[in-house]
Design an enzyme around this catalytic site. Structure first.
Site, PDB file in Angstrom:
ATOM      1  CD  GLU A 151      15.973 -36.097   4.632  1.00 41.91           C
ATOM      2  OE1 GLU A 151      15.365 -35.118   5.216  1.00 41.91           O
ATOM      3  OE2 GLU A 151      16.201 -37.089   5.427  1.00 41.91           O
ATOM      4  CG  MET A 205       3.872 -11.177  -1.922  1.00 45.11           C
ATOM      5  SD  MET A 205       3.976  -9.470  -2.586  1.00 45.11           S
ATOM      6  CE  MET A 205       5.466  -9.447  -3.577  1.00 45.11           C
ATOM      7  CE  LYS A 246      20.316 -51.468   4.045  1.00 46.72           C
ATOM      8  NZ  LYS A 246      20.003 -51.231   5.136  1.00 46.72           N
ATOM      9  CG  PHE A 305      11.271 -48.336  10.012  1.00 47.30           C
ATOM     10  CD1 PHE A 305      10.572 -47.792  10.921  1.00 47.30           C
ATOM     11  CD2 PHE A 305      12.528 -48.142   9.964  1.00 47.30           C
ATOM     12  CE1 PHE A 305      11.097 -46.586  11.513  1.00 47.30           C
ATOM     13  CE2 PHE A 305      13.423 -47.304  10.417  1.00 47.30           C
ATOM     14  CZ  PHE A 305      12.641 -46.195  11.241  1.00 47.30           C
ATOM     15  CD  GLN A 306      13.468 -44.506   8.206  1.00 50.08           C
ATOM     16  OE1 GLN A 306      14.647 -44.909   7.540  1.00 50.08           O
ATOM     17  NE2 GLN A 306      13.784 -43.400   8.851  1.00 50.08           N
TER      18      GLN A 306
END
Lengths: 569, 182
Positions: free
Chosen positions: A49, A471, A161, A111-112
């Site tokens: 993502e 760096m 949802k 969940f999630q």
């Protein structure tokens, strides 16, 4: 007509002109994916993502319009955070749509489930949680409006949802009501007059031009002002291309790894005109010692940036284009011969210390960058990652065009380049896109090679492979007595890696092979990867140590070379 | 920009917020993230439905306060921000103070309460609850006096503020109404 929440998402997106989205499906966002095929949009499946977010960012920076990313709830949304923060710092318009658990489970540690609006509050311009389908179309419209107006930035819309599955009559909200959002207040001509007077009286003027010039498409106005009033132009990293770097009035980049002439000119200026930039600490160094004798004019869109880091004498609160146009009518034509002569002196000194003027047989990164400029004839979109290669690219590729360099300037996000380059391609498919990466940053998001494989994205990849987090190693060398703790980094065999993804590739280990390899990649129709195995311990110079005044520069040493004194490498 | 604490002052700022979920959290998170030194904060309804009114005091120099106000004003759900520091304004705070008393000290406490035009809103054998309304200095001084008895519990709301009207009406150009102790 009745529409589901998921259909409303696409109804609004397509009306907002969205044709490409970057994303990754999952449970809570599934209704949106289910509805997608009925709409004229292309979905690019990122492998992570964060990658999807950077793709939307690259798309937005090149197209000048909103980039869209769609991901699911929980871990997907938290993976997106780095990309949102990157876009926030660099004022890039993104609309992120995240699925959320159903309203009935909100707050239950389902969940999630993650409190996504809570988590992303500090890294978005604004965000929303949608719990009622009646609000959905309006909120999506507002999200696009807020993302692209004023000082642009990422806006996140988290949709439960059950809202996506719910149905309602779809009405596209033509009018928006955002009483607390006033992106623009109008140009103050008194401020313009005051600024013009300062410029007309100045003898050593300097412009610092930033990202805001390109966002406002004000390059022509900037150039006209510089030419009319004879003002040299220093640029921030994100401002590179505001004025062509090959223009005689260009001082190149200023700041921590800026050109000495640019930093010295800023320090000795009597009037400093800052346009579309925000006095980042990488630009100003020690604030108390910054441009000590200069009256400062700040042309800036965001009121909160005025007087934030540097107290200014005149503030013009406006879009750079509008402000510069107004100013152009008020400034007198001028010539500052003594000032230009002084700058030329500094320039001459820099040339002597320039690593490209050293007799170097080894493969050094600045050489690769300069050849990339030659081979592409400066005509390519360059997307850099973060670190030494990013600074060398900024120094040795001469940016003559705006919106040609994409880089994570504010947040300094390693792993940005590869996914952002993919997004850049979709915004401008006819242009050649180069991702210039270090071996460290590349290994952070190289899973996005999968997108290049699946979609045959013709992005060229130049890995500046020096076996170090370069760096960080440079800072360890200079400030931590060469204690290279945690910085040596091993790479996989990039030839095998590229082969696994079906991407043609070439390894370059000598200076002689550079041009041919770049030419081959640049003219190749599809993607191409080059692993430049460069000399390991090369430093980026000049350098201003953190917290020092910007004219207190660490410079390259001069050493005895095969044919006399020359810069060390 | 460097900040010299000896130049810090207390500023009173009023912000009007859309009364929507998450707005207060957004404002608070902004204060924390930008490192603003918020001393007190009071929030509640305003005269307009759907708009809440927040009064806060912030400690810092002028530049720091200017930043706080601008960052706040930049929030999408913040309708308006006004710095009333130095402007003719009324500032009031409320305190509930539980004072431990016995038969001997009770009259003394009641006398103080009277002088400060506070009131006693709960009485028990060994304590009194004093309700006081006033500006911060007035409450500070009452609390200091009461603490001799001693104070066993206290809650303060933080000040709320409102600019003063003008002598010839809110829209006139006249002088501000003479300040009288009401």
């Amino acid at each position: 007509m009745k529409r589901t929440g998921a259909q409303i998402v696409w109804e609004v997106l397509t009306r907002e002109g969205v044709s490409t989205v970057f994303g990754h499906p999952g449970g809570a966002i599934l209704p949106v994916y289910d509805a997608m095929p009925a709409y004229p949009v292309r979905h690019i499946l990122a492998r992570h993502e964060q990658g999807a977010g950077h793709m939307a960012d690259g798309y937005a920076r090149v197209s000048g319009d909103v980039g869209v990313v769609t991901v699911t709830s929980g871990p997907a949304a938290t993976n997106l955070v780095t990309a949102l923060a990157t876009a926030m710092m660099d004022s890039v318009p993104i609309v992120a749509i995240t699925g959320q658990v159903p309203t009935t489970l909100l707050g239950n540690d389902a969940f999630q489930e993650t409190d996504v609006t809570g988590v992303t509050q500090a890294v978005t311009k604004h965000n929303y949680l949608v719990t009622n389908i009646q609000d959905l179309a309006r909120i999506l419209r507002e999200a696009f409006y807020i993302a692209r107006t004023g000082r642009p930035g990422p806006v996140l819309v988290d949709i439960c949802k059950d809202v996506l599955n719910d149905e309602t009559e779809f009405v596209f909200p033509e009018k928006l009501d955002l009483p607390g959002y006033r992106p623009y207040t109008g140009l103050d001509m008194d401020a313009v007059e005051a600024a013009a007077e300062l410029i007309n009286q100045s003898h050593r003027p300097v412009i610092i031009a930033g990202h805001g010039v390109q966002m406002a498409h004000a390059e022509n106005e900037l150039r006209q002002l510089a030419e009319k009033a004879h003002i040299p132009v220093a640029m921030t990293l994100l401002g590179l291309g505001d004025i062509p770097e090959t223009h005689p009035l260009s001082l190149g980049m200023c700041g921590m790894h800026g050109e000495a002439r640019a930093n010295k000119a800023i320090q000795e200026s009597d009037v400093l005109i800052a346009v579309g930039m925000r006095f980042d600490d990488r630009v100003t160094g020690d604030l108390d010692a910054f441009a000590p004798n200069a009256k400062i004019i700040h042309i800036e869109f965001d009121p909160a940036e005025i007087n934030k880091n540097v107290p200014v004498d005149v503030a013009i609160l406006a879009d750079a284009k509008e402000a510069l146009q107004a100013l152009l009518g008020k400034v007198n034509p001028a010539r500052h011969q003594n000032w230009m002569a002084k700058i030329e002196e500094w320039n001459h000194e820099s040339q002597e210390l320039d690593i490209l003027n050293a007799e170097v047989d080894e493969l050094i990164p600045p050489y690769v960058m300069r050849q990339l400029w030659h081979v592409t004839q400066g005509d390519a979109i360059i997307v850099t990652d973060v670190g030494q290669h990013q600074m060398w690219e900024a120094q040795y590729f001469l940016h003559d065009k705006p919106r040609q360099l994409l880089t994570s300037g504010g947040l300094g996000t390693m792993g940005y380049a590869l996914p952002a380059a993919i997004g850049a391609h979709y915004a401008s498919p006819d242009e050649t896109v180069w991702a210039v990466v270090g071996d460290g940053g590349f290994q952070m998001t190289l899973q996005e090679l999968g997108v290049i494989m699946q979609e045959r994205v013709p992005v060229k990849i130049a890995i500046i492979n020096n076996g170090f987090l370069g760096m960080v190693r440079q800072w360890q060398e200079l400030f931590y007595e060469k204690n290279y703790a945690g910085t040596p980094i091993q790479s996989p065999d990039y030839m095998l890696l590229a082969q696994a993804y079906g991407i043609p590739a070439r390894r370059v280990t000598t200076k002689e092979e550079v041009v041919a390899a770049l030419e081959e990649a640049n003219s190749h129709e599809g993607p191409y990867l080059i692993d430049f195995q460069v000399k390991e311990e090369v430093n980026v110079y000049p350098m201003v140590a953190p917290g020092e005044a910007i004219d207190n520069l660490l410079r390259r040493r001069i050493v005895q070379g095969p044919s006399g004194l020359q810069p060390a490498w | 920009m460097t900040h010299d604490p000896s130049t810090f002052n207390k500023h009173t700022v009023i912000a009007w917020l859309e009364d929507k979920p998450g707005v207060l959290s957004r404002v608070l998170s902004l204060f924390r993230r930008r490192n603003f030194n918020i001393e007190s904060l009071a929030v509640g309804h305003s005269e307009r439905p759907g708009v809440s009114r927040l009064t806060f005091t912030v400690v810092g120099d002028d530049q720091m306060v200017e930043q706080a106000i601008k960052q706040l004003d930049k929030q999408i759900n913040v309708l308006k921000v006004e710095n009333v520091t130095g402007k003719p304004a009324v500032r009031r705070e409320m305190a509930l103070i539980r004072v431990k008393v016995n038969a001997q000290t009770r009259p003394e406490v009641m006398q103080l309460v009277d002088i400060y035009r506070a009131s006693i809103i709960d009485v028990s054998l060994d304590s009194l609850v004093v309700q006081a309304v006033g500006d911060q200095d007035r409450l500070d001084s009452l609390i200091e006096l009461l603490s001799n008895f001693p104070v066993t519990e206290m809650v303060r709301t933080g000040p709320i503020a409102m600019t003063r009207g003008r002598a010839n009406g809110a829209n006139g150009n006249g002088k501000h109404a003479r300040r009288i102790a009401l």
